[in-house]
Design an enzyme around this catalytic site. Structure first.
Site, short mmCIF file in Angstrom:
data_model
loop_
_atom_site.label_atom_id
_atom_site.label_comp_id
_atom_site.label_asym_id
_atom_site.label_seq_id
_atom_site.Cartn_x
_atom_site.Cartn_y
_atom_site.Cartn_z
N THR A 188 -66.75 95.55 55.28
CA THR A 188 -66.22 96.89 55.07
C THR A 188 -65.24 97.36 56.15
OG1 THR A 188 -66.91 99.22 55.01
CG2 THR A 188 -68.33 97.74 56.22
N THR A 201 -75.83 100.12 50.79
CA THR A 201 -74.50 100.74 50.78
C THR A 201 -74.52 102.27 50.88
OG1 THR A 201 -74.50 100.73 48.36
CG2 THR A 201 -73.44 98.85 49.46
N ASP A 255 -84.32 88.61 46.23
CA ASP A 255 -84.28 89.56 47.35
C ASP A 255 -83.79 88.79 48.57
OD1 ASP A 255 -84.78 91.17 49.52
OD2 ASP A 255 -86.86 91.63 48.96
N ILE A 256 -82.58 89.11 49.03
CA ILE A 256 -81.98 88.31 50.12
C ILE A 256 -82.72 88.48 51.45
CG2 ILE A 256 -79.69 88.21 49.04
CD1 ILE A 256 -78.78 90.27 51.26
N TYR A 316 -74.40 102.30 58.93
CA TYR A 316 -73.92 101.39 57.88
C TYR A 316 -72.89 100.40 58.45
CZ TYR A 316 -71.14 99.84 53.86
OH TYR A 316 -70.44 99.08 52.95
P1 NDP Z 1 -73.64 98.54 45.25
O1 NDP Z 1 -74.48 99.46 46.06
O2 NDP Z 1 -73.12 98.98 43.95
O3 NDP Z 1 -74.42 97.17 45.03
C1 NDP Z 1 -75.20 96.59 46.01
C2 NDP Z 1 -76.26 95.76 45.32
O4 NDP Z 1 -77.05 95.13 46.33
C3 NDP Z 1 -77.21 96.57 44.44
O5 NDP Z 1 -77.24 96.03 43.13
C4 NDP Z 1 -78.56 96.39 45.11
O6 NDP Z 1 -79.61 96.25 44.19
C5 NDP Z 1 -78.36 95.07 45.82
N1 NDP Z 1 -79.36 94.88 46.88
C6 NDP Z 1 -79.83 95.79 47.77
N2 NDP Z 1 -80.77 95.22 48.53
C7 NDP Z 1 -80.90 93.93 48.12
C8 NDP Z 1 -81.71 92.85 48.52
N3 NDP Z 1 -82.59 92.97 49.51
N4 NDP Z 1 -81.57 91.67 47.88
C9 NDP Z 1 -80.68 91.53 46.87
N5 NDP Z 1 -79.89 92.52 46.44
C10 NDP Z 1 -80.00 93.71 47.07
O7 NDP Z 1 -72.42 98.11 46.22
P2 NDP Z 1 -70.97 97.57 45.84
O8 NDP Z 1 -71.09 96.58 44.74
O9 NDP Z 1 -70.05 98.70 45.70
O10 NDP Z 1 -70.61 96.83 47.21
C11 NDP Z 1 -70.48 95.41 47.28
C12 NDP Z 1 -70.15 95.04 48.72
O11 NDP Z 1 -68.93 95.67 49.13
C13 NDP Z 1 -71.19 95.44 49.76
O12 NDP Z 1 -71.29 94.42 50.72
C14 NDP Z 1 -70.58 96.66 50.41
O13 NDP Z 1 -71.04 96.80 51.75
C15 NDP Z 1 -69.11 96.32 50.36
N6 NDP Z 1 -68.23 97.46 50.39
C16 NDP Z 1 -68.34 98.44 49.42
C17 NDP Z 1 -67.49 99.52 49.43
C18 NDP Z 1 -67.59 100.60 48.40
O14 NDP Z 1 -66.81 101.55 48.45
N7 NDP Z 1 -68.51 100.50 47.43
C19 NDP Z 1 -66.44 99.67 50.47
C20 NDP Z 1 -66.40 98.59 51.42
C21 NDP Z 1 -67.26 97.53 51.35
P3 NDP Z 1 -80.59 97.48 43.84
O15 NDP Z 1 -79.70 98.53 43.28
O16 NDP Z 1 -81.55 96.89 42.89
O17 NDP Z 1 -81.19 97.89 45.15
#
Ligand code: NDP
Length: 279
Positions: free
Chosen positions: A102, A63, A37-38, A126
């Site tokens: 983003t 997200t 957990d970051i 966001y």
């Molecule tokens: P997802 O929502 O699919 O994945 C995000 C992950 O972060 C999830 O697995 C979630 O885990 C995890 N997470 C949430 N809180 C914590 C925490 N406290 N500690 C550790 N892990 C955590 O997002 P994407 O993979 O699509 O996005 C990746 C990156 O790209 C992000 O930084 C996003 O802001 C950026 N981005 C994404 C876009 C998009 O269209 N998807 C567009 C532009 C940028 P859990 O599910 O268990 O909570």
């Protein structure tokens, strides 16, 4: 080289895992939110003390763009304090950080692709928390690559492409917003670009843009998804005003990729070709 991937169960985390086996010279540690957990500073410190890490790719984020409007504290905790925790621990342990940000840091009032140096002005919670996360990293760490991306989709996790295919199997017609313009990004292409940055051994730290080439509206993107999948469905273009959402979105969020292409010699596919390959 040991690469830690945080948020590993998310869409981008899974895309990195998908290509990790092609990267024989790197060893990966994939940490989901339950593994690491970051936002838990003590746990993060402990993790880095007990694991050798050379690069950390932080894909962990809050997200849920619309939900963030009613959960600003949670979005801030993950996107700002989580990013700050990682920056501090990376500095302490001499780890380079690759952090994902983003297009939503911009307000969309431009009419030409955004440069890394353009002034951000997020419209919602966001985008604001993602921008503050970038700023926390810049304040605490020198050796970072912040990669801003947009409209990410893939075979993994939840994304627009999968939502469109699901809705098409449930409905006869769809109304899709046609006055928001951006660039779709195949998560696997993004994952490859991140690994190119890491493997370059470059010290040209800073902010970089990455998406697939070309521009589209959500309507264009949906039409192409259906064309490639040979799905026959009526798709109607609508204005943003006809589809109100809690969070305001930039009308135009195309990113200029010149810097990432020239610095790391990355070739980027058109969004249509990347979509075809994903499907
Ligand atoms: P997802 O929502 O699919 O994945 C995000 C992950 O972060 C999830 O697995 C979630 O885990 C995890 N997470 C949430 N809180 C914590 C925490 N406290 N500690 C550790 N892990 C955590 O997002 P994407 O993979 O699509 O996005 C990746 C990156 O790209 C992000 O930084 C996003 O802001 C950026 N981005 C994404 C876009 C998009 O269209 N998807 C567009 C532009 C940028 P859990 O599910 O268990 O909570």
């Amino acid at each position: 080289m040991v690469i830690l991937v945080t948020g590993a169960s998310g869409q981008l985390g899974q895309a990195i895992r998908h290509i990790a086996s092609d990267t024989a010279d790197c060893q990966f540690i994939f940490a989901s939110s339950t593994d690491l957990d970051i936002t838990n500073q003590e746990r993060v410190n402990h993790f880095f003390e007990n694991n050798r890490v050379d690069f950390c790719i932080n894909t962990a984020a809050y997200t849920a763009v619309d939900k963030a409007e009613s959960e600003p504290e949670k979005a801030t905790l993950i996107n700002v304090f989580g990013a700050k925790n990682l920056a501090i621990v990376c500095k302490k342990n001499n780890v380079k950080l690759v952090h994902i940000s983003t297009d939503f840091v911009f307000d969309g009032s431009s009419d030409k692709p955004y440069l890394e140096t353009d002034e951000p002005n997020p419209l919602g919670v966001y985008g604001k928390t993602k921008l503050e996360g970038e700023q926390a990293i810049i304040a605490h760490l020198e050796e970072y690559f912040i990669v801003r991306t947009s409209w990410v989709y893939s075979a993994f996790g939840n994304n627009f492409m999968k939502t469109m295919l699901r809705l098409a199997s449930e409905k006869d017609s769809l109304n899709i917003v046609s006055d928001q313009i951006g660039s779709p990004t195949n998560a696997v292409d993004l994952a490859k670009a991140l690994l190119s940055i890491i493997k370059s051994n470059s010290t040209q730290y800073g902010i970089y843009n990455f998406s697939n080439e070309g521009i589209a509206s959500w309507y264009d993107f949906a039409k192409e998804i259906f064309r490639i999948n040979k799905v026959s469905i009526a798709v109607n273009p609508i204005d943003t005003t006809a589809f109100p959402t809690p969070a305001k979105r930039p009308k135009y969020s195309v990113l200029d990729k010149t810097k990432i292409k020239t610095t790391f010699k990355i070739e980027i596919k058109s969004w249509q070709e990347a979509l075809q390959q994903t499907i």
